[in-house]
Scaffold this active site. Sequence first.
Site, PDB file in Angstrom:
ATOM      1  N   HIS A 162     -15.266 -16.726   0.440  1.00 39.94           N
ATOM      2  CA  HIS A 162     -14.703 -15.835   1.455  1.00 39.94           C
ATOM      3  C   HIS A 162     -15.611 -15.581   2.661  1.00 39.94           C
ATOM      4  CE1 HIS A 162     -11.525 -13.370   2.799  1.00 39.94           C
ATOM      5  NE2 HIS A 162     -11.175 -12.838   1.657  1.00 39.94           N
ATOM      6  N   TYR A 175      -7.649  -0.148   0.235  1.00 42.02           N
ATOM      7  CA  TYR A 175      -7.921  -1.212   1.217  1.00 42.02           C
ATOM      8  C   TYR A 175      -6.697  -2.100   1.340  1.00 42.02           C
ATOM      9  CZ  TYR A 175     -10.184  -5.311   3.360  1.00 42.02           C
ATOM     10  OH  TYR A 175     -10.533  -6.352   4.190  1.00 42.02           O
ATOM     11  N   THR A 203     -10.875  -9.354  10.157  1.00 36.70           N
ATOM     12  CA  THR A 203      -9.983  -8.362   9.571  1.00 36.70           C
ATOM     13  C   THR A 203     -10.397  -6.960   9.978  1.00 36.70           C
ATOM     14  OG1 THR A 203     -11.335  -8.167   7.560  1.00 36.70           O
ATOM     15  CG2 THR A 203      -9.515  -9.773   7.529  1.00 36.70           C
TER      16      THR A 203
END
Length: 645
Positions: A371, A481, A494
């Site tokens: 990620h 979240y 993001t």
Amino acid sequence: MFLRETQIICRQVLCRTRPHIPRQSAYFSSGYLHNSKIPTYHFQESLPKIPIPPLEESIKRYLASAEPIIHSEEAFLKTKAIAEDFLENEGKTLHDQLVARDSTQYTSYYNEFWGNMYLEDNNTLLRHTPYIGWENDPSPNKNTQLARATNLIVSSVSYFRTLRDEKMNPVVFHTKPKITKTSWWETMIRFVPRKVAAYVAIAGGAYPLDMTNMKKMFHATRIPGMGLDTLRSFPDSKHILVQRGTNFYTVDVLDDKGDQLPDENIASSIAAILAEPLCVDGPSIGALTLWEREKWCEARNKLLQLGDNEDIFAQVDSALFAVCLEHNVVEKESDQLNKMLFGELSTNRWHDKSFQVFVRPDGVSGITFEHSWGDGVAVLSYLTEVYDHAVKSPSIKPADTLPPVKQLVWTTDKDVEASSQSAKQFVEKFLLSIDGPAICKRCEAIGSSWAKENKLSPDAVIQMAFQLGYFKMHHASASTYEAATTGLFKHGRTETIRSCSSFSEKMCSVYADPHSSKQDRRNALEAAVKHHSKLANDAQRGNGWDRHLFALQKLALQNGGPLPAFYKDETYKALSKIILSTSTLGNIPQLALGGFNPVNTDCYAIGYGVEKDCMQWMVSSHGRDSQSLSRAIEEAVNEFKAAFE
């Protein structure tokens, strides 16, 4: 006008509606997926930068998020006083420094800090690695392991070449398609200088998305380090890494000129690997990539000193991507979802690669991706384009005579074998601690059609179901979240949508009251959904508080001074510890279920989607009764429906 149209796009991105990508024939003689009139990165230079919000607004938003999780007025007043002191003193100084720093940078103000946040984390990659499944190929004869793996590899290499040679169509959202989804507009915009191309496109109702991270998907890997990992790229790579059992192989997919090798060559190489005797007793080198990063760094350094391992690492690290040929088929869907991520206790995976494709013996397939390099926009482009290309491709047959395969044979010693065994036990313990995933595949009470008929955002409705479900179990609200893409901006990644709010808490209280009326419940849900939609639109435009305050914290640490009291406050710590971590794939027909692990030991990880006539989700946690939360979410959805009947 820009803000109003941006809000429309935000809703599309939030629901993961796929942007328009002009279609050409599935095949070109050159092997490209597209042959775009507009250069792939034509808009990149002129994309607007993410604005840094005023600090006053970020503190205001922070306190609004804090309110529902602080359970006493005294504690809230203390947090408010600390936040206001930060605003007037250290925060103001740090904010001014951040603005000055941003004025000298090409990238977004938090991009470097955010990337390093992953690379500095010593935790196992199991905390951050998502997994996403592809739907099966509609042609049954193409769902054997050999056929599916070959087609996906061929399509992936075609995608890579299309991207590398800038033949890929730019990813663009069109709000005025009669104007901008036309041949003359594409011809016109390609001649607009890159320094202003994005602004001209936006003025016409076409919104380009940042495509920087797409470059980072291929021939790249994450290298473990002491205190800080690094990302390395190998642009001259011409091969892929294939793993089966504990054996590693390389397969050439490009020739010396960078052109794609014949499909039959790739099919023959995969067939040859599948014909090799299955080995599952070799050293568990792959499991090391899921150990704690500094332990993996130590083990890697030891491996580098043995035999030809330095050359083997060079081939593993530089591979375009990794392919994992599974050798087991599990029966339960929840076990399959865990298998996507863990493999055979990760002995047949290499999680440091930017992404890896897995294919089961029955053709079920998907990917996991590391990620730190990027987020959903790049991955979803790859997943959908590769699936479509593979489906349109014919079944590829290997040659009658199979070529010799290039196996990578590690040199180990007792220390390395002990480390790999410890890493394998670590992964096994982690897997055994996972409760779930508990899957609700089709909750047919409501779907996106129902939500839209009642003038509600489908995503906001299911987010409120998560809030009410958690409230039913724990009689409290929790830090939540939800990721919002900021891909409309240069190097955007993001921002956090804080789904838990005073509006969601009030809604939960109304539904928890057995004496509340249908109208009370309806009003409470409508208010909570409306507020959530505002939070989502703000986050999409870079107007959340998480990334701003995170960047100020990193800047304070970089300055070497003491950390401001604001960041030591228990409220900030509580909001930073995510209890409900949620992420959606939306309703994308090429994709099957996907998910991720809890980000901490108290977290519920919730992957979800909203379809026209149903909702679906999966919940996993570390022994926090995922099944009960899934049932509570379903109860909440049914209660929402009842309130509107």
